[in-house]
Design an enzyme around this catalytic site. Structure first.
Site, PDB file in Angstrom:
ATOM      1  N   ASP A 201     -10.314 -23.086  11.420  1.00 27.92           N
ATOM      2  CA  ASP A 201     -10.564 -21.880  12.207  1.00 27.92           C
ATOM      3  C   ASP A 201     -11.622 -22.127  13.277  1.00 27.92           C
ATOM      4  O   ASP A 201     -12.611 -22.822  13.043  1.00 27.92           O
ATOM      5  CB  ASP A 201     -11.066 -20.793  11.236  1.00 27.92           C
ATOM      6  N   GLU A 243      -7.149 -24.539  15.294  1.00 23.71           N
ATOM      7  CA  GLU A 243      -7.087 -23.287  16.044  1.00 23.71           C
ATOM      8  C   GLU A 243      -8.072 -23.404  17.196  1.00 23.71           C
ATOM      9  O   GLU A 243      -9.263 -23.159  17.037  1.00 23.71           O
ATOM     10  CB  GLU A 243      -7.455 -22.094  15.165  1.00 23.71           C
TER      11      GLU A 243
HETATM   12  C1  NOJ Z   1      -9.708 -16.791  14.255  1.00 26.91           C
HETATM   13  C2  NOJ Z   1      -8.971 -16.045  13.190  1.00 26.91           C
HETATM   14  O1  NOJ Z   1      -7.596 -16.244  13.344  1.00 26.91           O
HETATM   15  C3  NOJ Z   1      -9.391 -14.598  13.318  1.00 26.91           C
HETATM   16  O2  NOJ Z   1      -8.593 -13.772  12.490  1.00 26.91           O
HETATM   17  C4  NOJ Z   1     -10.849 -14.490  12.998  1.00 26.91           C
HETATM   18  O3  NOJ Z   1     -11.279 -13.163  13.194  1.00 26.91           O
HETATM   19  C5  NOJ Z   1     -11.689 -15.422  13.864  1.00 26.91           C
HETATM   20  N1  NOJ Z   1     -11.119 -16.727  13.996  1.00 26.91           N
HETATM   21  C6  NOJ Z   1     -13.077 -15.583  13.307  1.00 26.91           C
HETATM   22  O4  NOJ Z   1     -13.019 -16.352  12.129  1.00 26.91           O
END
Ligand code: NOJ
Ligand code: CA
Length: 558
Positions: A201, A243
């Site tokens: 993430d 991500e």
């Molecule tokens: C990306 C995640 O997909 C999202 O849902 C989240 O709020 C943020 N990162 C913070 O972790």
């Protein structure tokens, strides 16, 4: 084939444990419920699951705020339930990766509770403190609808701490070696329990440096390379998926030299697919694919249409963003931060041809497709729920009470099921759709099956765009060893035609991939073909064994 490359030909599926199936009837989905539904995923043709965060958390950001990295949120089940789920998934040959929330933690985590309690705490330096909120001014704010600073004041010790997301999510300090080591331990812990990898993430934000945007810093790449090395040595065959919602040049860097992430979400492509549709023009897709195709061997883009977040529009031009809002988010409630908080079906006005065309794109462009749970049914959303919760409602299994998700009273569900008449769970559900051969679900099973028939070609093959005068039509050929697939998409809402120069493929015969319908062999003239509104074709190009005159012989089962 080297099995360690399993991710290259896989079809992924994204799941929130809470949303899939409730086995003990408390209104919240759980691991045992998920285990009960593995057979459904197997039958759908899914090879790998991405689990959203299931760790202990006060759920201020739906689990992306972890209060204990070594335990499971009790509502989702026990460690035994988790292990049982993993081993059952593996027995179905389904791999499981999970979220690794590495940039920040929950303010309820003991690490932060200790750190905030005393300036001399051993954990103080695990976080980023400052006397004023003036440091790292060039770091943009991400949750612009809720946060007005990346700093929050800690009254007890009279300093500010840095947070890139909600203020309840303090960022970790990656300059501290203990933090770097601890996260490696977290990784080892879950891989030892049987996970096949992680979706990491918020990867761009780990290291911060004054005078920079605090994104994509070299130190951050270095650290992920260390993690990759450790995983390759200690857990071969496990993967890392990034991500990194960035502009193409920065997004691509997360593959390193093939020594960083195995996969990265194709954030550059995703909005441009929708822009191409809105503009009825192939330009945006072609431009972006040309920019992002040269990636290291054995790396793949992970291609998605929707996920659990808003459809983010941070990395597009202002003009492109306006096009997106005008086409796909007419009501203010459909927007959040810099994006659109809608599911796939409602985004495209529930137009079946458009839904099929979009899926045919992500299943045939280079990369690994990933589906968001429920989108295979055409699930609707609920824009009246806050934050991103409107796209996180219970999975719809049947037309029973609560869509077969849970037997509690409706008021007790973690979120209401979708009852909007156009998307009502009484018809949009697994059981009903399995009964109707023309349902979206059965069509999705079909396309996944066809994709599997050509998995190396579509998963690993090169792409060549075929020029044509009609911008409404996107045309490309995928190639792998001696296989060829011609893919055509009419991005507009009217029937159209193309004349394609296929002289390089002269003598080959197009066979429509879904039905095996034969088309005339490619000759000297341009290849002429008509396509219905929002229609598409995948043609397998074969060396013909029979004459075109035989095309209408034999049986037709369609
Ligand atoms: C990306 C995640 O997909 C999202 O849902 C989240 O709020 C943020 N990162 C913070 O972790
Ligand atoms: Ca439950």
């Amino acid at each position: 084939m080297n099995d360690n490359l399993w991710y290259r030909d896989a079809v992924f599926y994204e799941i929130a444990v809470k949303s899939f199936h409730d086995s003990n009837n408390d209104g919240i989905g759980d691991f045992n419920g998920l285990t009960m539904k593995l057979e459904y995923l197997k039958n759908l043709g899914i090879d790998a699951i991405w689990l959203l965060p299931f760790y202990k958390s006060p759920l201020r950001d739906d689990g992306y705020d972890i209060s204990d990295y070594y335990s499971i949120l009790p509502e989702y089940g026990t460690m035994e339930d988790f292990k049982n789920f993993i081993s059952k998934a593996h027995s179905y040959s389904i791999r499981v990766i999970a979220d690794l929330v590495i940039n920040h933690i929950s303010d309820q985590n003991q690490w932060f509770i200790d750190a905030r309690s005393d300036k001399n705490s051993k954990k103080r330096d695990w976080f980023i403190w400052n006397d004023t909120p003036d440091k790292f001014k060039d770091a943009r704010i991400i949750f612009i609808d809720t946060e007005n600073s990346n700093w929050a004041y800690e009254a007890g010790t009279k300093q500010y701490y840095f947070h890139r997301f909600y203020s309840q999510q303090p960022d970790l300090n990656y300059d501290n070696p203990e933090v770097r080591e601890e996260m490696k331990n977290v990784i080892r812990y879950w891989l030892n329990l049987g996970l096949d990898g992680f979706r990491a993430d918020a990867v761009p934000y780990l290291f911060k440096r004054e005078g920079t945007s605090c994104e994509n810093l070299p130190e951050t790449h270095e650290y992920f390379k260390e993690i990759r090395k450790m995983m390759d040595i200690e857990f071969p065959g496990t993967i890392l998926l990034a991500e990194a919602n960035q502009w193409p040049t920065e997004a691509k860097k997360y593959f390193g030299n093939g020594d960083e992430f195995h996969m990265a979400f194709n954030f550059p492509l995703m909005p441009r697919i929708f822009i191409s549709l809105a503009k009825r023009s192939n330009r945006s897709i072609i431009d972006i694919i040309n920019q992002i195709s040269d990636i290291p061997d054995d790396c793949d883009w992970c291609i998605f249409l929707r996920n659990h977040d808003e459809l983010t529009l941070e990395m597009v031009t202002d003009e492109e963003r306006d096009i997106m809002y005008n086409e796909y988010a007419k009501l203010p409630k459909m927007r959040l931060n810099m994006g659109i908080r809608r599911r796939l079906a409602p985004l495209v006005d529930n137009d079946r041809s458009t839904i099929e065309l979009l899926n045919a794109l992500i299943f045939s462009l280079p990369g690994t497709p990933i589906l968001y749970y429920g989108d295979e049914l055409g699930m609707g959303d609920n824009i009246y729920l806050g934050d991103r919760n409107g796209v996180r409602t219970p999975m719809q299994w049947s037309y029973d009470r609560n869509a077969g998700f849970s037997k509690v009273d409706a008021e007790q569900l973690y979120a209401p099921v979708i009852t909007n008449p156009n998307y009502h769970y009484e018809s949009v559900n697994v059981e009903s759709e399995l009964r109707i051969s023309s349902s979206l679900l059965n069509w999705m099973k079909k396309i996944i099956g066809v994709r599997k028939d050509y998995k190396e070609l579509l998963g690993r093959g090169a792409i060549e765009f075929i020029n044509n005068k009609n911008q409404r039509v996107l045309a490309y050929i995928r190639k792998y060893e001696n296989q060829r697939m011609l893919c055509l998409f009419n991005l507009s809402r009217r029937p159209t035609y193309v004349e394609l120069d296929l002289s390089n493929y002269k003598g080959l015969k197009p066979i429509e991939a879904f039905t095996k319908a034969p088309f005339p062999r490619i000759g000297d003239l341009n290849y002429f073909i008509t396509i219905p509104p929002r229609g598409f074709f995948w043609f397998n190009l074969i060396i013909p064994e029979t004459d075109d005159s035989m095309d209408f012989e034999g049986e037709d089962n369609y």
